[in-house]
Design an enzyme around this catalytic site. Sequence first.
Site, mmCIF file in Angstrom:
data_model
loop_
_atom_site.group_PDB
_atom_site.id
_atom_site.type_symbol
_atom_site.label_atom_id
_atom_site.label_comp_id
_atom_site.label_asym_id
_atom_site.label_seq_id
_atom_site.Cartn_x
_atom_site.Cartn_y
_atom_site.Cartn_z
ATOM 1 N N LYS A 114 32.652 9.418 91.564
ATOM 2 C CA LYS A 114 34.054 9.310 91.976
ATOM 3 C C LYS A 114 34.240 9.691 93.440
ATOM 4 O O LYS A 114 34.981 9.033 94.158
ATOM 5 C CB LYS A 114 34.958 10.170 91.083
ATOM 6 N N LYS A 197 31.816 -1.419 81.014
ATOM 7 C CA LYS A 197 32.491 -0.723 79.913
ATOM 8 C C LYS A 197 33.991 -1.001 79.954
ATOM 9 O O LYS A 197 34.592 -0.990 81.021
ATOM 10 C CB LYS A 197 32.217 0.775 80.091
ATOM 11 N N LYS A 200 40.378 2.280 80.400
ATOM 12 C CA LYS A 200 41.827 2.338 80.611
ATOM 13 C C LYS A 200 42.182 2.030 82.052
ATOM 14 O O LYS A 200 43.235 1.508 82.333
ATOM 15 C CB LYS A 200 42.352 3.754 80.301
HETATM 16 P P1 ATP Z 1 39.484 6.204 82.076
HETATM 17 O O1 ATP Z 1 39.411 4.789 82.573
HETATM 18 O O2 ATP Z 1 40.801 6.872 82.346
HETATM 19 O O3 ATP Z 1 38.287 7.030 82.409
HETATM 20 P P2 ATP Z 1 38.494 5.449 79.504
HETATM 21 O O4 ATP Z 1 39.221 4.374 78.780
HETATM 22 O O5 ATP Z 1 37.218 5.083 80.171
HETATM 23 O O6 ATP Z 1 39.506 6.094 80.521
HETATM 24 P P3 ATP Z 1 38.161 8.160 78.519
HETATM 25 O O7 ATP Z 1 39.533 8.744 78.501
HETATM 26 O O8 ATP Z 1 37.230 8.530 79.617
HETATM 27 O O9 ATP Z 1 38.267 6.569 78.434
HETATM 28 O O10 ATP Z 1 37.444 8.439 77.161
HETATM 29 C C1 ATP Z 1 38.076 8.806 75.977
HETATM 30 C C2 ATP Z 1 37.123 8.587 74.828
HETATM 31 O O11 ATP Z 1 36.974 7.205 74.536
HETATM 32 C C3 ATP Z 1 35.723 9.140 75.082
HETATM 33 O O12 ATP Z 1 35.238 9.765 73.914
HETATM 34 C C4 ATP Z 1 34.924 7.893 75.404
HETATM 35 O O13 ATP Z 1 33.574 8.022 75.061
HETATM 36 C C5 ATP Z 1 35.606 6.822 74.554
HETATM 37 N N1 ATP Z 1 35.489 5.515 75.190
HETATM 38 C C6 ATP Z 1 36.119 5.120 76.319
HETATM 39 N N2 ATP Z 1 35.811 3.848 76.630
HETATM 40 C C7 ATP Z 1 34.962 3.421 75.679
HETATM 41 C C8 ATP Z 1 34.266 2.186 75.444
HETATM 42 N N3 ATP Z 1 34.416 1.155 76.250
HETATM 43 N N4 ATP Z 1 33.468 2.094 74.365
HETATM 44 C C9 ATP Z 1 33.314 3.148 73.530
HETATM 45 N N5 ATP Z 1 33.926 4.337 73.690
HETATM 46 C C10 ATP Z 1 34.744 4.488 74.751
#
Ligand code: ATP
Length: 334
Positions: A114, A197, A200
């Site tokens: 980051k 991946k 959000k």
């Molecule tokens: P951000 O973009 O804000 O980082 P994110 O959608 O990547 O958000 P996190 O809030 O970092 O998600 O993660 C919340 C939970 O969801 C964690 O346990 C993470 O492992 C799971 N998770 C997030 N994205 C995925 C994905 N694409 N596949 C499987 N698990 C996911």
Amino acid sequence: MSKSRLYSGMQPSADSLQVGNYIGALLQWRDLQDAYDAFFSVVDLHALTQPNDPAELREKTRRTAAQYIAAGIEPSKSTLYVQSHVRAHAELAWILSTITGFGEASRMTQFKDKSARYGTDATNVGLFTYPVLMAADILLYQTDIVPVGDDQKQHVELTRDLAERFNSRYGTAFTVPMATIQQDTARIYDLQNPTAKMSKSAESDAGVLWLLDDPAVSAKKIMRAVTDNDGSVRYDRESKPGVSNLLTIYAALTGRQVPSIEDEYAGRGYGDFKKGLAEVVVAEFGPVRERALELLADPAELDRVLASNADRAAEVADATLADVYDKVGLLRRR
Ligand code: ATP
Ligand code: LTN
């Protein structure tokens, strides 16, 4: 025998969760909540490390909590609360920061990624101490297991190191937790860019399936998902990442095995397969979405549930913090 403790959380970084959060986290949390004494937080203090509009952050926090409940986390069974409602998190984070090495924190890959992306001037110190706050979340509750995605593994390792260091330096105050990492099959990829991946905070939302999207919008996104020219519904992560991702989502949401889905769609082409998946997604998310919107229509009741859960959390957290304050030598206020 009392149940083992489980702790996990998500940042309120969007209005809606995405299908990766649902499959990779919420479904497992829901399944684990009976066997464990589970704590699930909406980590709003962590979310402050990114720029936020204050009114929007409040709304995202409520919406994230509502989606936990709508997906089946029961606030009467699990302790579902908002991190900032329990003051001990920020306080323990401070204590832990005093036993965290600068070099140790500098080695966290999430921080390195980051800060490289934003540049040093746009990188705040909160981003640097993010893992220390996460360690405080986990250690306050005498947590045994932490179910997270593999990107969080290094943070849980740091948490273990800090727990062991504190315990040996000052006397045992913390349970040393273990990460339970989800299998790779639970990794969901972006529908438009199936090697990245799903997230959000993706730049474009064309490839993100939101839990709270209108069902027609979700269906359209699935119909437009990137596939390949081969035409056969077959799992092959290397050469058919798009189709494999859709198969993973299909299997996770139906509880079926991938080969049985491959068989069902053998010789039928991607159109049929995508239509089938759209039906599965709409059937699964429809009720979750309705329930979440219902909960959000009565914010006072939702806030009341969150407050009583925060009371329950604070009881555990405050006891740990008081012990830590004593152990490090802070003078007790009489
Ligand atoms: P951000 O973009 O804000 O980082 P994110 O959608 O990547 O958000 P996190 O809030 O970092 O998600 O993660 C919340 C939970 O969801 C964690 O346990 C993470 O492992 C799971 N998770 C997030 N994205 C995925 C994905 N694409 N596949 C499987 N698990 C996911
Ligand atoms: N950094 C985590 C969210 C998080 C968390 C926690 C997860 C904050 N505190 C404690 C488990 C336990 C993430 O998934 N992005």
